[in-house]
Design a protein around this motif. Structure first.
Motif, PDB file in Angstrom:
ATOM      1  N   ALA A   1      12.566   4.397   6.150  1.00  0.00           N
ATOM      2  CA  ALA A   1      11.161   2.869   5.796  1.00  0.00           C
ATOM      3  C   ALA A   1      10.274   2.834   6.681  1.00  0.00           C
ATOM      4  N   MET A   2      11.424   3.494   8.325  1.00  0.00           N
ATOM      5  CA  MET A   2       9.998   2.496   8.955  1.00  0.00           C
ATOM      6  C   MET A   2       9.306   3.834   8.834  1.00  0.00           C
ATOM      7  N   ASN A   3       8.748   5.209   8.946  1.00  0.00           N
ATOM      8  CA  ASN A   3       7.914   5.616   8.890  1.00  0.00           C
ATOM      9  C   ASN A   3       7.615   6.491   7.699  1.00  0.00           C
ATOM     10  N   TYR A   4       7.409   5.827   6.692  1.00  0.00           N
ATOM     11  CA  TYR A   4       7.780   6.900   5.668  1.00  0.00           C
ATOM     12  C   TYR A   4       5.976   7.230   5.622  1.00  0.00           C
ATOM     13  N   ASP A   5       6.351   8.389   5.128  1.00  0.00           N
ATOM     14  CA  ASP A   5       5.332   9.076   4.406  1.00  0.00           C
ATOM     15  C   ASP A   5       4.569   9.343   3.265  1.00  0.00           C
ATOM     16  N   PRO A   6       3.929   9.682   2.683  1.00  0.00           N
ATOM     17  CA  PRO A   6       3.921  10.206   1.089  1.00  0.00           C
ATOM     18  C   PRO A   6       3.669  11.739   1.561  1.00  0.00           C
ATOM     19  N   LEU A   7       3.044  12.460   2.317  1.00  0.00           N
ATOM     20  CA  LEU A   7       3.071  13.537   2.225  1.00  0.00           C
ATOM     21  C   LEU A   7       4.249  13.535   2.950  1.00  0.00           C
ATOM     22  N   ALA A   8       5.652  13.520   3.709  1.00  0.00           N
ATOM     23  CA  ALA A   8       6.284  14.083   3.947  1.00  0.00           C
ATOM     24  C   ALA A   8       7.553  14.579   3.021  1.00  0.00           C
ATOM     25  N   ASP A   9       7.471  13.381   1.656  1.00  0.00           N
ATOM     26  CA  ASP A   9       8.159  12.904   0.848  1.00  0.00           C
ATOM     27  C   ASP A   9       7.792  14.201  -0.440  1.00  0.00           C
ATOM     28  N   LEU A  10       6.493  14.608  -0.691  1.00  0.00           N
ATOM     29  CA  LEU A  10       6.423  16.027  -1.432  1.00  0.00           C
ATOM     30  C   LEU A  10       6.524  17.132  -0.330  1.00  0.00           C
ATOM     31  N   GLN A  11       6.569  17.377   0.925  1.00  0.00           N
ATOM     32  CA  GLN A  11       6.951  18.460   1.831  1.00  0.00           C
ATOM     33  C   GLN A  11       8.738  18.438   1.286  1.00  0.00           C
ATOM     34  N   LEU A  12       9.234  17.072   1.305  1.00  0.00           N
ATOM     35  CA  LEU A  12      11.014  17.313   0.998  1.00  0.00           C
ATOM     36  C   LEU A  12      11.415  18.244   0.207  1.00  0.00           C
TER      37      LEU A  12
ATOM     38  N   TYR B   1       0.680  -0.987   0.209  1.00  0.00           N
ATOM     39  CA  TYR B   1       0.415   0.066   0.198  1.00  0.00           C
ATOM     40  C   TYR B   1       0.936   1.433   0.330  1.00  0.00           C
ATOM     41  N   PHE B   2       2.172   1.157   0.527  1.00  0.00           N
ATOM     42  CA  PHE B   2       2.697   2.399   0.783  1.00  0.00           C
ATOM     43  C   PHE B   2       3.492   2.616  -0.752  1.00  0.00           C
ATOM     44  N   ARG B   3       4.651   1.379  -1.129  1.00  0.00           N
ATOM     45  CA  ARG B   3       4.965   1.293  -1.896  1.00  0.00           C
ATOM     46  C   ARG B   3       3.830   1.868  -3.291  1.00  0.00           C
ATOM     47  N   ARG B   4       2.774   1.980  -3.123  1.00  0.00           N
ATOM     48  CA  ARG B   4       2.764   2.676  -4.719  1.00  0.00           C
ATOM     49  C   ARG B   4       1.446   4.266  -3.977  1.00  0.00           C
ATOM     50  N   LEU B   5       1.699   4.648  -2.612  1.00  0.00           N
ATOM     51  CA  LEU B   5       1.454   6.327  -2.755  1.00  0.00           C
ATOM     52  C   LEU B   5       2.846   6.730  -3.288  1.00  0.00           C
ATOM     53  N   LYS B   6       3.958   5.693  -2.599  1.00  0.00           N
ATOM     54  CA  LYS B   6       5.281   6.545  -3.014  1.00  0.00           C
ATOM     55  C   LYS B   6       5.060   6.626  -4.655  1.00  0.00           C
ATOM     56  N   ARG B   7       5.202   5.541  -5.097  1.00  0.00           N
ATOM     57  CA  ARG B   7       5.013   5.918  -6.353  1.00  0.00           C
ATOM     58  C   ARG B   7       4.072   6.383  -6.808  1.00  0.00           C
ATOM     59  N   LEU B   8       3.332   6.865  -6.353  1.00  0.00           N
ATOM     60  CA  LEU B   8       1.691   8.299  -6.760  1.00  0.00           C
ATOM     61  C   LEU B   8       2.189   8.979  -6.790  1.00  0.00           C
ATOM     62  N   ALA B   9       3.189   9.500  -5.898  1.00  0.00           N
ATOM     63  CA  ALA B   9       4.086  10.537  -5.293  1.00  0.00           C
ATOM     64  C   ALA B   9       4.802  11.242  -6.259  1.00  0.00           C
ATOM     65  N   ASP B  10       5.126  10.151  -6.936  1.00  0.00           N
ATOM     66  CA  ASP B  10       6.158  10.596  -7.872  1.00  0.00           C
ATOM     67  C   ASP B  10       6.092  10.978  -9.107  1.00  0.00           C
ATOM     68  N   LEU B  11       4.604  10.212  -9.680  1.00  0.00           N
ATOM     69  CA  LEU B  11       3.952  10.087 -10.429  1.00  0.00           C
ATOM     70  C   LEU B  11       3.159  11.486 -10.879  1.00  0.00           C
ATOM     71  N   VAL B  12       2.645  12.200  -9.740  1.00  0.00           N
ATOM     72  CA  VAL B  12       2.371  13.385  -9.875  1.00  0.00           C
ATOM     73  C   VAL B  12       3.310  14.458  -9.451  1.00  0.00           C
ATOM     74  N   PHE B  13       4.751  14.844  -9.279  1.00  0.00           N
ATOM     75  CA  PHE B  13       4.903  15.708  -8.754  1.00  0.00           C
ATOM     76  C   PHE B  13       5.626  15.391 -10.047  1.00  0.00           C
ATOM     77  N   SER B  14       6.163  14.022 -10.725  1.00  0.00           N
ATOM     78  CA  SER B  14       6.927  14.819 -12.266  1.00  0.00           C
ATOM     79  C   SER B  14       5.881  14.943 -12.823  1.00  0.00           C
ATOM     80  N   LEU B  15       4.652  14.348 -13.694  1.00  0.00           N
ATOM     81  CA  LEU B  15       4.063  14.870 -14.722  1.00  0.00           C
ATOM     82  C   LEU B  15       3.488  16.571 -14.002  1.00  0.00           C
ATOM     83  N   GLY B  16       3.592  17.165 -13.128  1.00  0.00           N
ATOM     84  CA  GLY B  16       3.091  17.888 -12.282  1.00  0.00           C
ATOM     85  C   GLY B  16       4.122  19.423 -13.284  1.00  0.00           C
ATOM     86  N   SER B  17       5.057  18.698 -13.031  1.00  0.00           N
ATOM     87  CA  SER B  17       6.792  19.684 -13.576  1.00  0.00           C
ATOM     88  C   SER B  17       6.813  19.594 -14.895  1.00  0.00           C
TER      89      SER B  17
END
Length: 670
Positions: A649-660, A558-574
């Motif tokens: 890895a332990m506390n992954y959060d897709p929103l934290a990725d986008l903030q970073l 589930y979180f790996r899919r969210l990570k991939r989704l965050a990557d896709l959203v930011f890349s497509l937006g750019s």
């Protein structure tokens, strides 16, 4: 200076005797060489090697692991834990037979044990197996009684050669209808008592002990067999050379079936019977091979179609099934709306096809990210999909051009009907065992048995929250553990699982009670000092392994899919908002190249810093978890980044990725 052979004599309670050779011409004094072929089963192999440590105590033995290009960092994880085990790393998957021969070429023992990595062997298995061969000069090879993870006897422990008629009985199911028949159940020798020693035709490659002399005469495994059939072929050639194959029932082992290839899959059916066909052609001649192929081809076809359909639905067919339910649901809702509500309204059929297809695609995309297509079905995921998917479809509908719109009521009614149909179809698939359900409700209570120290050492392995009950093992195992389990009400057993710690308690005690315990509840095994827990409930499904990774969010689909989704959203937006990066990013052309690299799946925006060790694998990152470019992190303190990677890895959060990413936006082209 002459080369020497050095033997390492280790304390019996630590490691067994292992041989280190520098000159293969030296006469071998190693009694047993254990050869294990491994592929993507590092935690099962860890427990297997722990069991070998105890079983080989007091023997002059060596262990060789041939890794067939595993993608799970098996060797990197296990080599520091087992420094006296010899690891051979292949750069490709050579198949089981070729890898066994590779291990044999490097081995020095009088006897060879070819052992699967997903086995647990009792403390006396190696000694008693060698003693049996030593006292039976007519023995060419020895197999052993095997139990699955619930203590059920594995029929492949003893088999006959697969002639055309014998194979036909197995394929058509007659052997299952008459499991003890000398005629119909001949393939698994169902008429022979599984608790007694026997001379048999075929031994399983999961545990096959053969003398060096016999292997030298027979030429070892035939690597024409990539997987399956190689043990049958070798067993046949051993008999042809005048030796006997023995089934040894006095010290059973555990074999967690289903780790390499699922028995219920079309791939298993195809590969297994292709191997049988090769065997018959090789040893019975083209004429009998033709008869064999003709007699079983129809049965293989029927079975292959059924298992292929099941496998397709499991792996990739459910989205297709859902699409075939969604589209008609929208059309049925439209027809009902037209016939009973808006009877005078005329809708353009072509526009409806385009609209319904697009809305179906949106719904399926939501379903994927909601976890509806995970390995195990959860009703909660379907409910979440129906709710979020319907809202998303309604939102997408509102964005359609005016001439594509029809009625929100049709969308709502169609989505509701689709939800009902999807739930009913999944209920049928569960009944037919086409898909499997995840555990619902509260997780089972884990009954841990072992010493107090072993129990406390499990804290980092059990996925929280988990309820545990502890039965401290004393000197009288049967009195302390098994009597308490027997006294447990049958109604409560479906809500419990047993976790057996091996250390103070020998694993042979578990194996002797496993048929009884496994009939009551799932059983898992943990060797004290290891970093994992393993178990298996079925011979047709992959086993379960718990480790430190199990607690890490980034390891969960589930979180790996969210990570991939965050990557896709930011890349497509750019890419869509092209001028913006030109204004704010220092090296925009490099940034765009990186955006396309992330979009294609070769990179991720946030990844590990440096070497991640045995953490769940990720794509190479543009940034590290603290926002620095990955090129800078590679030259910085590794200790700091090891801790940083573990925390990420332990506390992954897709929103934290986008903030970073947003915080390091200007440096994304550096």
């Amino acid at each position: 200076m002459a080369s020497k052979r050095v033997f390492l004599s280790i304390r019996k309670d630590s490691f067994p005797f292992f041989a280190v050779t520098a000159n293969k011409r030296f006469i071998s004094v190693v009694i047993l060489s254990v050869i294990i072929v491994s592929y993507n089963v590092k935690y099962f192999l860890e427990q297997n090697l722990r069991s070998l440590e105890a079983a080989a105590a007091g023997m002059k033995a060596e262990i060789i692991v041939v890794d067939n290009n595993s993608a799970d960092n098996s060797v990197a994880y296990l080599r520091p834990l087992f420094p006296l085990v010899r690891f051979v790393e292949n750069d490709q998957n050579k198949g089981f037979a070729a890898a066994c021969n590779q291990g044999f070429a490097d081995a020095t023992g009088k006897y060879m044990l070819f052992l699967n990595p997903d086995t647990i062997i009792p403390e006396d298995a190696l000694h008693r197996s060698v003693t049996f061969l030593e006292t039976h000069p007519d023995a060419g090879a020895l197999g052993i009684k095997m139990l699955d993870g619930r203590g059920r006897f594995l029929k492949e422990s003893k088999r006959a050669f697969p002639g055309p008629v014998t194979s036909l009985y197995k394929l058509t199911g007659l052997s299952a209808l008459f499991p003890r028949s000398r005629i119909f159940a001949r393939y698994h020798l169902g008429h022979l008592d599984p608790d007694s020693n026997h001379r048999v035709d075929v031994l399983s490659g999961a545990y096959m002990m053969v003398s060096r002399e016999v292997l030298r005469k027979t030429g070892g495994f035939d690597d024409t067999f990539f997987m399956y059939g190689e043990d049958i072929d070798l067993s046949y050639r051993i008999q042809q050379d005048g030796y006997q194959n023995y089934y040894f029932a006095e010290t059973p082992i555990i074999h967690f079936k289903g780790e390499s290839t699922r028995k219920a899959s079309a791939n298993y059916t195809r590969m297994f019977y292709r191997a049988m066909s090769i065997f018959v052609r090789k040893h019975y001649g083209e004429k009998r091979a033709g008869l064999f192929n003709f007699s079983i081809q129809f049965a293989i076809g029927v079975r292959g179609i059924l298992s292929g359909l099941s496998g397709f639905i499991r792996r990739m067919g459910m989205p297709v099934v859902d699409a075939l339910l969604l589209l008609p649901s929208f059309w049925i809702a439209k027809l009902a709306w037209n016939n009973w509500v808006k009877t005078s309204t005329i809708y353009d059929g072509n526009l409806l096809w385009i609209s319904f297809s697009g809305l179906t695609a949106v719904y399926l995309l939501i379903a994927y990210y909601a976890g509806l297509y995970d390995r195990q079905y959860r009703y909660g995921n379907l409910l979440r999909t129906a709710t979020v998917g319907t809202l998303a479809v309604l939102a997408a509908y509102s964005l359609l051009p005016e001439h594509y719109r029809f009625s929100r009521a049709i969308i709502l009614a169609g989505a509701t009907l689709a939800f009902i149909l999807m739930a009913l179809v999944r209920k049928l698939f569960l009944h037919w065992s086409v898909i499997s359900a995840s555990e619902t409700g509260n997780p089972p209570v884990t009954i841990v048995t072992g010493s107090r120290e072993e129990y406390e050492g499990l804290a980092g392995l059990l996925v929280q929250p988990v309820a545990t009950a502890f039965i401290e093992a004393g000197d009288d195992m049967a009195g302390d553990v098994w009597s308490q389990l027997r006294g447990m009400p049958r109604a409560a057993e479906g809500k419990r699982e047993l976790l057996f710690c091996v250390g103070q308690q020998p694993v042979r005690d578990l194996i002797s009670h496993l048929p009884e315990a496994g009939d009551r509840m799932p059983v898992k095994i943990h060797y004290h000092g290891s970093g994992s827990v393993v178990g298996s409930d079925s011979t047709n499904k992959s086993g379960q392994a718990l480790s430190g990774e199990s607690r890490m969010k980034i390891a969960k689909p589930y979180f790996r899919r969210l990570k991939r989704l965050a990557d896709l959203v930011f890349s497509l937006g750019s890419i869509v908002f092209f001028p913006v990066p030109l204004l704010f990013i220092r090296r925009p052309l490099r940034f765009f190249r990186r955006s396309f690299a992330v979009l294609s799946g070769r990179y991720t925006w946030v990844g590990y810093a440096g070497n991640p060790g045995d953490l769940p694998p990720l794509r190479p990152g543009i940034l590290t978890p603290d926002g620095l470019p990955s090129t800078v992190a590679a030259a910085t303190d590794p200790g700091y980044y090891n801790a940083l990677n573990a925390g990420y890895a332990m506390n992954y959060d897709p929103l934290a990725d986008l903030q970073l990413i947003a915080g390091s936006y200007r440096a994304l082209g550096n």
